[in-house]
Design a protein around this motif. Structure first.
Motif, PDB file in Angstrom:
ATOM      1  N   HIS A 133       1.332  -0.979  -0.022  1.00 56.69           N
ATOM      2  CA  HIS A 133       0.397   0.217  -0.158  1.00 56.69           C
ATOM      3  C   HIS A 133       1.105   1.083   0.105  1.00 56.69           C
ATOM      4  N   PRO A 134       0.349   2.228  -0.667  1.00 58.79           N
ATOM      5  CA  PRO A 134       1.092   3.559  -0.385  1.00 58.79           C
ATOM      6  C   PRO A 134       1.497   4.052   0.849  1.00 58.79           C
ATOM      7  N   PRO A 135       2.978   4.373   1.369  1.00 58.00           N
ATOM      8  CA  PRO A 135       3.336   4.559   3.193  1.00 58.00           C
ATOM      9  C   PRO A 135       2.717   5.421   3.346  1.00 58.00           C
ATOM     10  N   PHE A 136       2.224   6.181   4.150  1.00 58.85           N
ATOM     11  CA  PHE A 136       2.666   7.508   4.987  1.00 58.85           C
ATOM     12  C   PHE A 136       4.106   8.018   5.186  1.00 58.85           C
ATOM     13  N   ASP A 137       4.272   9.885   5.127  1.00 57.66           N
ATOM     14  CA  ASP A 137       5.167   9.450   5.379  1.00 57.66           C
ATOM     15  C   ASP A 137       6.331   9.994   6.721  1.00 57.66           C
ATOM     16  N   ILE A 138       6.617   8.700   6.966  1.00 61.86           N
ATOM     17  CA  ILE A 138       6.931   8.471   8.391  1.00 61.86           C
ATOM     18  C   ILE A 138       7.758   9.608   8.828  1.00 61.86           C
ATOM     19  N   HIS A 139       8.438  10.222   7.467  1.00 64.76           N
ATOM     20  CA  HIS A 139       9.470  11.510   8.477  1.00 64.76           C
ATOM     21  C   HIS A 139       8.990  12.335   9.306  1.00 64.76           C
ATOM     22  N   ALA A 140       7.358  13.349   8.093  1.00 65.02           N
ATOM     23  CA  ALA A 140       6.609  14.065   8.701  1.00 65.02           C
ATOM     24  C   ALA A 140       6.426  13.662  10.514  1.00 65.02           C
ATOM     25  N   ILE A 141       5.899  11.924  10.306  1.00 63.33           N
ATOM     26  CA  ILE A 141       5.458  11.581  11.876  1.00 63.33           C
ATOM     27  C   ILE A 141       6.605  12.201  12.734  1.00 63.33           C
ATOM     28  N   ARG A 142       7.358  11.087  12.503  1.00 65.79           N
ATOM     29  CA  ARG A 142       8.267  11.490  13.853  1.00 65.79           C
ATOM     30  C   ARG A 142       8.734  13.187  13.777  1.00 65.79           C
ATOM     31  N   ARG A 143       9.093  13.626  13.550  1.00 66.09           N
ATOM     32  CA  ARG A 143       8.742  14.769  13.749  1.00 66.09           C
ATOM     33  C   ARG A 143       7.844  15.732  14.689  1.00 66.09           C
ATOM     34  N   ASP A 144       6.715  15.196  14.506  1.00 66.40           N
ATOM     35  CA  ASP A 144       5.961  15.277  15.395  1.00 66.40           C
ATOM     36  C   ASP A 144       6.046  14.658  17.004  1.00 66.40           C
ATOM     37  N   PHE A 145       7.007  14.336  16.868  1.00 63.96           N
ATOM     38  CA  PHE A 145       7.559  13.695  18.028  1.00 63.96           C
ATOM     39  C   PHE A 145       8.615  14.392  18.953  1.00 63.96           C
ATOM     40  N   PRO A 146       8.240  15.635  19.652  1.00 63.41           N
ATOM     41  CA  PRO A 146       9.697  16.069  20.053  1.00 63.41           C
ATOM     42  C   PRO A 146      11.558  14.984  20.900  1.00 63.41           C
ATOM     43  N   ILE A 147      10.232  14.333  21.551  1.00 58.94           N
ATOM     44  CA  ILE A 147      11.495  13.277  22.204  1.00 58.94           C
ATOM     45  C   ILE A 147      12.659  12.294  20.904  1.00 58.94           C
ATOM     46  N   LEU A 148      11.460  12.245  19.986  1.00 56.37           N
ATOM     47  CA  LEU A 148      12.712  11.405  18.931  1.00 56.37           C
ATOM     48  C   LEU A 148      14.186  12.701  18.652  1.00 56.37           C
ATOM     49  N   GLN A 149      13.941  13.565  18.938  1.00 62.52           N
ATOM     50  CA  GLN A 149      15.106  14.302  18.784  1.00 62.52           C
ATOM     51  C   GLN A 149      16.364  14.297  19.958  1.00 62.52           C
ATOM     52  N   GLU A 150      15.770  13.217  20.720  1.00 61.69           N
ATOM     53  CA  GLU A 150      16.486  13.627  22.244  1.00 61.69           C
ATOM     54  C   GLU A 150      18.268  12.582  21.416  1.00 61.69           C
ATOM     55  N   HIS A 151      19.146  12.836  22.363  1.00 60.41           N
ATOM     56  CA  HIS A 151      20.401  11.891  21.994  1.00 60.41           C
ATOM     57  C   HIS A 151      20.504  11.904  23.355  1.00 60.41           C
ATOM     58  N   VAL A 152      20.779  10.334  23.431  1.00 66.94           N
ATOM     59  CA  VAL A 152      21.219   9.195  24.586  1.00 66.94           C
ATOM     60  C   VAL A 152      22.593   8.884  24.046  1.00 66.94           C
ATOM     61  N   ASN A 153      23.502   9.496  25.330  1.00 67.74           N
ATOM     62  CA  ASN A 153      25.248   8.688  25.163  1.00 67.74           C
ATOM     63  C   ASN A 153      25.836   9.262  23.732  1.00 67.74           C
ATOM     64  N   GLY A 154      25.294  10.184  23.402  1.00 66.27           N
ATOM     65  CA  GLY A 154      26.081  10.656  21.890  1.00 66.27           C
ATOM     66  C   GLY A 154      25.359  10.137  21.131  1.00 66.27           C
ATOM     67  N   HIS A 155      24.586   9.726  21.032  1.00 63.81           N
ATOM     68  CA  HIS A 155      23.526   8.398  19.722  1.00 63.81           C
ATOM     69  C   HIS A 155      22.070   9.164  19.651  1.00 63.81           C
ATOM     70  N   SER A 156      21.338   8.881  18.342  1.00 65.28           N
ATOM     71  CA  SER A 156      20.636  10.063  18.562  1.00 65.28           C
ATOM     72  C   SER A 156      19.343   8.889  18.739  1.00 65.28           C
ATOM     73  N   LEU A 157      18.638   8.895  19.358  1.00 68.12           N
ATOM     74  CA  LEU A 157      17.276   8.021  20.140  1.00 68.12           C
ATOM     75  C   LEU A 157      17.110   7.256  19.003  1.00 68.12           C
TER      76      LEU A 157
END
Length: 541
Positions: A133-157
């Motif tokens: 099926h045509p996918p939704f835009d996963i990148h746009a969805i991820r931008r809706d979740f601020p905590i996914l921009q966090e870094h843990v121990n020098g790595h993106s979460l």
């Protein structure tokens, strides 16, 4: 920069950097300058995005509003249409659900879906899995979740602990802020404006839950702290009223402790007997054994729609029907199902259905008990206090009908409203879209983990949702979980409050990555690569 120069710059960037993820805020600022549109301010409520040239209507406070009732937003929407993150360019036509044009409150965001078959980011190991099926835009969805921009121990979460709790979109965070800024009050008991706003918001969320579950009435929706409290309510109210010595309660080996312990307590108190449905080597309920347990003494069946430890999807509708044939009531634990699949309580025909808000991208401390109206009104309250009474004298008390009779005192008003915002968010993406995407992601992740030497998957039912439990030879689950954390990968390592089912497979604990719709194939690749590195370090000695 004129329009042609701007478009040339977009083409240059997308052509030269295949893995480039643009900063949509910078693009927006450039577009604002280009099209002479005033910039957005986060100090007021952010309007929902819409298509170029359209306007967004708002619900807004009666007084003191500092933003206009409609705001045209050509730039950000047009930029999203021009450029999709990563190397993919969106097709000329961007599809939005009809609701995006109907004028939503400012905390509701829009979701952009691709009409053409442009696959989400995948690596070599996923290339063989076609998108049905045509996918939704996963990148746009991820931008809706601020905590996914966090870094843990020098790595993106990489958040793969979704079975424990899901992260919250900005829409939910904004809705909570808006409630405490403009609506905060106790409910149902005052004539002033804020009480009216708070009551309206609370009851509107109850109706959103009703629609989400396809319950027949809002009277069937009770707000509580979560799944655990909802199960305990049924055990301590209906159970004490209807379960006695010689009766039998049936659960399955798959259950979370919250769907075991309350029934054990009730059996110990009443003299009833707890019976358990076994599972096969894949973690599937053995229906023929379940049938053998059902009899005229069976008063209640309680089981999970999706196992939190294995991810097994149970044949819920069939199990409910089988229990009803012998006159038993049925409670379905939906804590792990509501974020992955469409739930229709009328179609299930269960007597109760329970879930927690924080498992479906909502706040913690809020949950739901659905119950059939006549059943709820025939059940004695389990807590007494304000809000649940019609009349009180020193001699007797008359109770309200459901749902008020089970909502004594001041409830978690704000988080109930936040749960409504989370449901709005999920519904606008579409549970069918979520299920399709997660199924592909689960298939890919299963293949990746199976290819790792020494890794044993626990729970291999063909019908699964969200969960991938495993053990790694020569490593404790705590070692694996700690090592993954060093690389910014969050998983659960332990018994997952489901010790009986893990012991069924001869283990005391597992490592449990669990998926949500904001996870990506890159997340899975990072997980698999990290596990390979963990194994390599052991083999080096």
């Amino acid at each position: 920069m004129n329009t042609n120069e701007f478009n040339q710059w977009i083409d240059k960037v997308s052509g030269e950097a295949s893995a480039y993820v643009p900063d949509i805020e910078s693009l927006t600022q450039m577009g604002n300058a280009l099209f002479n549109t005033p910039p957005l301010s986060r100090s007021t409520e952010p309007p929902a995005l819409t298509v170029p040239g359209a306007e967004v209507s708002h619900s807004r406070p009666a007084t003191g509003s500092s933003y206009p009732s409609t705001i045209p937003l050509p730039c950000e929407a047009e930029l999203k249409a021009l450029f999709t993150p990563n190397q993919y360019r969106a097709p000329a036509h961007i599809s939005l659900s009809d609701s995006d044009h109907s004028g939503h409150p400012p905390w509701e965001s829009s979701f952009y879906f691709l009409d053409e078959g442009i696959a989400p980011e995948r690596h070599d190991r996923a290339a063989q899995i076609p998108a049905a099926h045509p996918p939704f835009d996963i990148h746009a969805i991820r931008r809706d979740f601020p905590i996914l921009q966090e870094h843990v121990n020098g790595h993106s979460l990489v958040w793969l602990d979704n079975a424990a709790t899901t992260q919250k979109p900005q829409a939910v965070i904004d809705r909570l802020t808006y409630f405490y800024t403009h609506e905060n009050s106790n409910i149902h008991r005052a004539a002033h404006e804020l009480a009216a706003r708070a009551t309206d918001a609370y009851e509107e969320s109850r109706n959103k839950v009703r629609q989400f579950l396809n319950a027949a009435s809002t009277d069937e929706i009770i707000f509580l702290r979560g799944t655990t409290e909802a199960i305990n309510l049924v055990a301590q109210s209906w159970g004490r009223q209807h379960i006695s010595a010689g009766d039998e309660i049936i659960i399955t080996w798959l259950e979370h402790h919250a769907n075991i312990v309350p029934w054990q307590m009730l059996c110990n108190e009443t003299g009833a007997r707890l019976r358990v449905v076994p599972v096969d080597e894949d973690g599937q309920v053995l229906l023929e054994e379940y049938q053998k347990l059902l009899n005229s003494h069976t008063r209640l069946v309680a089981f999970s729609q999706v196992s939190n430890a294995l991810g097994t999807i149970t044949p819920a509708r069939q199990m409910v029907e089988m229990a009803h044939r012998v006159g038993a009531r049925v409670l379905v634990d939906g804590a792990q199902s509501v974020s992955h699949m469409r739930v229709d309580v009328q179609q299930l025909d269960c007597d109760w259905f329970v879930f927690s808000g924080h498992k479906v991208f909502g706040p913690t401390g809020i949950g739901v008990l659905y119950g059939k109206t006549e059943l709820l009104n025939d059940t004695q309250p389990w807590q007494g206090g304000g809000n649940m009474i019609q009349d009180v004298t020193f001699e007797k008390t008359a109770y309200h009908g459901a749902p008020a009779r089970f909502e004594a005192g001041t409830g978690n008003i704000a988080d109930a409203v936040g749960l409504g915002a989370a449901i709005d968010y999920v519904e606008r993406i579409g549970l069918e879209n979520i299920s399709r995407y997660e199924h592909e992601l689960m298939t890919y992740a299963t293949g990746c983990l199976k290819s790792i030497a020494g890794l044993r998957l626990i729970g291999t039912a063909p019908d699964k949702a969200g969960v991938l439990s495993f053990t790694l030879k020569d490593f404790s689950t705590e070692e694996v979980g700690t090592a993954l954390n060093r690389e910014g990968i969050a998983v659960r390592a332990g018994h997952h409050c489901a010790q009986p089912i893990l012991r069924r497979f001869g283990v005391e604990s597992t490592v449990r990555p669990s998926l949500a719709f904001y996870n990506t194939y890159t997340d899975i690749d990072r997980l698999a690569a990290a596990i390979d590195r963990i194994r390599g370090k052991k083999n080096a000695f």
